[in-house]
Each structure stands twice: as C-alpha cells, then as structure tokens.
Enzyme design. Structure first.
Site, PDB file in Angstrom:
ATOM      1  N   SER A 143      -2.630  -5.468   9.431  1.00 54.83           N
ATOM      2  CA  SER A 143      -3.881  -4.751  10.309  1.00 54.83           C
ATOM      3  C   SER A 143      -3.318  -4.981  11.866  1.00 54.83           C
ATOM      4  O   SER A 143      -4.085  -3.955  12.410  1.00 54.83           O
ATOM      5  CB  SER A 143      -5.069  -5.869  10.200  1.00 54.83           C
ATOM      6  OG  SER A 143      -4.980  -6.889  10.586  1.00 54.83           O
ATOM      7  N   LYS A 179      -4.473  -8.210  20.495  1.00 55.91           N
ATOM      8  CA  LYS A 179      -5.476  -7.575  19.448  1.00 55.91           C
ATOM      9  C   LYS A 179      -6.957  -7.393  19.659  1.00 55.91           C
ATOM     10  O   LYS A 179      -7.255  -8.525  20.165  1.00 55.91           O
ATOM     11  CB  LYS A 179      -4.823  -8.335  18.267  1.00 55.91           C
ATOM     12  CG  LYS A 179      -5.449  -7.563  16.814  1.00 55.91           C
ATOM     13  CD  LYS A 179      -5.046  -8.472  15.420  1.00 55.91           C
ATOM     14  CE  LYS A 179      -5.674  -7.653  14.440  1.00 55.91           C
ATOM     15  NZ  LYS A 179      -5.129  -8.479  13.033  1.00 55.91           N
ATOM     16  N   SER A 233      -1.278  -9.738   7.711  1.00 56.87           N
ATOM     17  CA  SER A 233      -1.163  -8.597   9.091  1.00 56.87           C
ATOM     18  C   SER A 233      -0.542  -9.089  10.237  1.00 56.87           C
ATOM     19  O   SER A 233      -0.503  -8.136  11.339  1.00 56.87           O
ATOM     20  CB  SER A 233      -2.774  -8.892   9.421  1.00 56.87           C
ATOM     21  OG  SER A 233      -3.407  -7.968   8.911  1.00 56.87           O
TER      22      SER A 233
HETATM   23  N1  GLN Z   1      -3.740  -6.434   4.300  1.00 62.59           N
HETATM   24  C1  GLN Z   1      -4.297  -7.605   4.062  1.00 62.59           C
HETATM   25  C2  GLN Z   1      -5.977  -7.028   3.960  1.00 62.59           C
HETATM   26  O1  GLN Z   1      -6.159  -6.070   3.948  1.00 62.59           O
HETATM   27  C3  GLN Z   1      -4.363  -8.567   5.019  1.00 62.59           C
HETATM   28  C4  GLN Z   1      -5.152  -8.175   6.099  1.00 62.59           C
HETATM   29  C5  GLN Z   1      -4.999  -9.192   7.228  1.00 62.59           C
HETATM   30  O2  GLN Z   1      -3.992 -10.071   7.159  1.00 62.59           O
HETATM   31  N2  GLN Z   1      -5.882  -9.462   8.153  1.00 62.59           N
HETATM   32  O3  GLN Z   1      -6.764  -7.907   3.814  1.00 62.59           O
END
Ligand code: GLN
Length: 494
Positions: free
Chosen positions: A158, A78, A182
């Site tokens: 994400s 990532k 995410s």
């Molecule tokens: N969807 C969540 C957010 O927008 C989680 C994102 C994540 O876990 N990095 O913060």
C-alpha cells in the site's frame, strides 16, 4: 541544482556538513522535482512551505553546531501518519479534510532529528492493497516503464506513493507502514530498498490503524545505509503505545560491516511457489550464490505452514480492520453525509466514505468476528498464525536469516489483477508470513527482468535482529550493484 536530488541521505548529510549546499537549497531542488513529477500522483498533500520553513531552521541549527542526525533531509511521509496541522487522510474519503491536532511518534522523532517534510504520500485506502489503486485520491504511477510498452505500471502497495517518490527522486527517503508487505513489495516494484522492522520496534501511536497486531512502521530509501539511518531515528519505546517494545535501539549503521562470514542463511523450500516466473527463481538462486561467495553458508529450511499464511492473514487483517474502522461514523472525523436522521447519517457516511476494497474487508472481518463464526475463522486463524511463527522459530535454530524473493512478479500494469481480489492478494505470498510472525524484513533491489523492471530479494530475520537483516542486505546491495534508475528520472536529470 537538480542533481541534489540524486544524492543519498548519507551523501546529503556530508554535503550539508561541508557547506556544499544549504538545507534550503536541498529542499527547493526537491520541491522543483515534485512539481515536474505531479503526474505520478505520489503525494496527496504537498507541504513546500513547511519544508522551506523547516529547512531554514535546519540551516540555523547546523550553523550553530546543533544539527541532529537527519538535519535538513527532505522526507516524504505516508499519509497514514498523523501530522499536526497537516491533513491526514489514509487515502480515504471518510477522512478527507481531517487535520490532526497531534503528531505521530514516528514523525515526531524524525522532526526532532531535524528532517524536513515535503508532503504526505498516497497509499491504498487505509493501507489495504498491493497496487495503490484503491486510493480516493487516484492511482500512483510507478516511475518505471517496461521496455516493451508504455503502459502505466503500479508502484505496488500500500505504500506506493512513498516508494514511487523515493524512486523518482522527489524525496530522499520516506516512511511507510507494512501490515502484510506494504513496504517490501512496493520497494521491490520501484527498485529501491524498504525495511519493515520487528513488530513493536517503532511506535504505532498516531499512525492510523489498519490491523493493529500486524501494522508496523518502516522505511524507504535508495540504499541500505539510508534505511538504517532512518530506522535508527524512528525506533524506540513509546509509553503511548503498549505494543511498542521496551528495548534499546542498536546502532543499525554500525551493523553494516559487510562481514557475513560464518552466517547461515536459510532458503525455505515452501517458497518455491507454482507459477513464480523463472526470472524470479533464478534471481533467488543468484542471491544464494552471492551470499555463499561472501562467506555465508546457505541451507534449505522448511516453513511447512507457509501455504496457510495468505488465508490466515486475510482472516486476521480484515477482522482487526473491521473493528478499527468502526470509529469512522461521521461524528468525529472527516466526511459526514448531511442527513437529519442519526442512523441514516451513520450509514450513508460510511457508504459514501469507504471505497470498495475497504467495504469488502469490513464485511469479511465483521462476518469472521460474529458469534458462531468467531471460533471457526478468527480463533482458527490465530492458531495457524502461531504455527507459522513456530515454523520460523524452528528455522532460526538452524539459520541466522532467511532469503526469499520479495514478490511473485515485477510491477504489473494499472488495471491488471483488478477483476479478481484473490489474484491481488497473491502478491503478498512471500511477505505475509513474516508479518504474521512479527519478524523484521527488508527488500533490496537485486536485478532487472527481461522487460527492464526491477526485482527485489527479501531478507527475513529473527525478532529484534534488524542488525543481521541490514548487514546481509548490505552485502546483497554491494554484490548486486543495482544502479538502474527509471528512464523518466534520467531524462529529468539531463
Ligand atoms: N497487500 C496487503 C493487504 O492488502 C498488505 C497491505 C499492507 O501491508 N498494509 O492487506
């Protein structure tokens, strides 16, 4: 040799050991598959030269009997993990062109174990999102399509690039980070397995910070066993990260013995959320029956503060983000607006460098941390966070792990949920509570919806009990016997 990309990591290690193929051949077949799947936009930076160089070195190590635990395995990273000498962007314009001079601890551990880096995967900007549509480098496309239409779907977020890449067989496994879901939500959207360990299990050193009290590295792969293998390598205490736990790393693979007899699985009644599609509730029920048939007992448990989890998360995460992202000022990293006046330079750099969602969060976070609002929002959220944690601890007096759906829907179309940030935030309803409590969680693909899209089930465990989480996930994986793969991938193989 395109079928090499269908192997699991464990199968590939056996194949390499048996000299059925070389690490260079394995890397090359993935590099070829990456070239065929560019339209998914799963990678921000592809590193085929590095992959082939690492694979060559791996073949030499194996020939001399020095192979590590992941020797020759092609992985995607990532683009939130700093990689020495390779551009690292967090999918933000503000870091465009930033090339770290150091390696994150997690990637260092993976490379020390012999793995091969295919490239850096796309994500929501600074890991803020649930759809991989906030990246400066464009949307990631989910390799899955609905049976009923041909619209492009999001891979979730994400870590959408990592999840899409594993599902599309353009890497064997990938790293992700999970702050509020995410890893687990994109794993569910892409029909693969994704694991977020306990907060503190993996070092955060060299991982670009979003919300430091929540961020945790984790894994994506196509089997539970492969996740266990990756996680074992990535975990462990790191003196460079004061929040990394000084705990021994158990042999997560040894935990996968399919024996859940006598285990008690909690079913949290507050996770029956209005508006959850019937198919998801039914899958959850089926999962419960699977575990009972495998010898576990299931009981209803209560997590009474669940309803406050999203609101709590969306105060704490932006607050920490606003502080963490203050460092991007055009002086030290990436993008800089060419202004003569210093204040103009700061302001225009940040205005140009950050996307809309990141700006929204910086503003919310700055507001809730400002004097006069700090107690009402930030401190209040911290108190509720404690209550949410205590709910879990009470539930774990009665059960060994908790079973829930991973996400309230299957993958949605790109563009959907964009008009209303609250609707987008609802994606995290089942994943955020465990994040606030720092608990380990995994998503396993468990079925298809009526449109032929994958759905996941989530197992949440006690702190540091990744072993039971993986063990129970392994049982679900066996019984669910989820063998579907995206049609586009089947076509590639033909
Ligand atoms: N969807 C969540 C957010 O927008 C989680 C994102 C994540 O876990 N990095 O913060």
């Amino acid at each position: 040799m395109s079928n090499l990309t269908d192997l699991t990591i464990t199968q590939a290690i056996t194949g390499l050991d048996n000299k059925d193929f070389t690490a260079v051949e394995l890397a090359q077949s993935h590099i070829d598959a990456m070239a065929e799947n560019k339209s998914l936009n799963a990678y921000i930076t592809e590193t085929p030269d590095i992959a082939l160089r690492q694979a060559e070195a791996s073949d030499k190590r194996r020939a001399s009997g020095d192979a590590g635990a992941l020797d020759g395995i092609p992985l995607a990273i990532k683009d939130l993990f700093c990689t020495n000498g390779v551009q690292t962007t967090a999918a933000s314009r503000i870091l465009d062109g930033f090339t770290p001079q150091y390696e994150s601890t997690v990637t260092q551990k993976l490379f020390d174990a012999g793995s091969v880096m295919l490239g850096k995967t796309n994500l929501d900007e600074f890991a803020m999102g649930s759809s991989n549509t906030t990246s400066y480098y464009g949307n990631v496309i989910n390799p899955w399509k609905r049976d009923s239409d041909n619209r492009d779907l999001t891979p979730g977020g994400s870590s959408g690039g990592s999840a899409a890449a594993v599902a599309a067989r353009i890497c064997m496994g990938a790293t992700g980070t999970d702050t509020g879901g995410s890893i687990r939500q994109p794993a569910a959207f892409c029909g693969i397995t994704g694991m977020k360990p306990t907060y503190g299990r993996c070092s955060r050193w060299g991982t670009i910070a979003f919300a430091s009290s929540l961020d945790q590295a984790g894994t994506f792969a196509r089997t539970v066993e492969d996740n266990a293998l990756l996680l074992r390598t990535m975990s462990g205490h790191d003196p460079k990260d004061s929040t990394s736990a000084n705990k021994d790393v158990p042999d997560f693979l040894a935990a996968l013995d399919d024996n859940i007899k006598g285990k008690t699985i909690g079913i949290p009644k507050e996770y029956n959320i209005d508006g959850t599609p019937k198919e998801i509730s039914e899958l959850w029920q089926r999962g419960r029956e699977w575990l009972e048939n495998a010898g576990a007992k299931t009981i209803e448990v209560s997590l009474p503060h669940t309803q406050y989890a999203l609101a709590t998360y969306y105060v704490i995460a932006p607050a920490e983000a606003s502080s963490n992202l203050a460092r991007y000022d055009g002086v030290r990293y990436g993008h800089r607006a060419p202004e003569d006046d210093l204040t103009d330079m700061y302001e225009i750099t940040r205005a140009e460098g950050f996307g809309e969602e990141v700006k929204r969060r910086i503003m919310i976070g700055t507001y809730s941390l400002s004097s006069g609002y700090y107690d009402a929002y930030y401190i209040k959220a911290q108190k509720v966070r404690r209550l949410i944690s205590e709910d879990f601890m009470k539930a774990f007096e009665q059960c060994d792990a908790i079973l829930t759906p991973t996400a309230p829907s299957a993958a949605f179309a790109i563009g959907d949920n964009e008009d209303d940030p609250i609707k987008m935030y609802l994606n995290d309803v089942f994943t955020v509570p465990a994040s606030l409590a720092g608990l380990p969680g995994i998503s396993v693909p468990a079925g298809l919806d009526a449109n032929g899209l994958p759905l996941g089930l989530q197992i949440i465990g006690r702190p540091w009990d990744e072993e039971n989480v993986l063990k129970i996930a392994g049982v679900i994986e066996k019984i669910a016997n989820f063998t579907a793969i995206p049609k586009s991938v089947i076509k590639e193989a033909a």
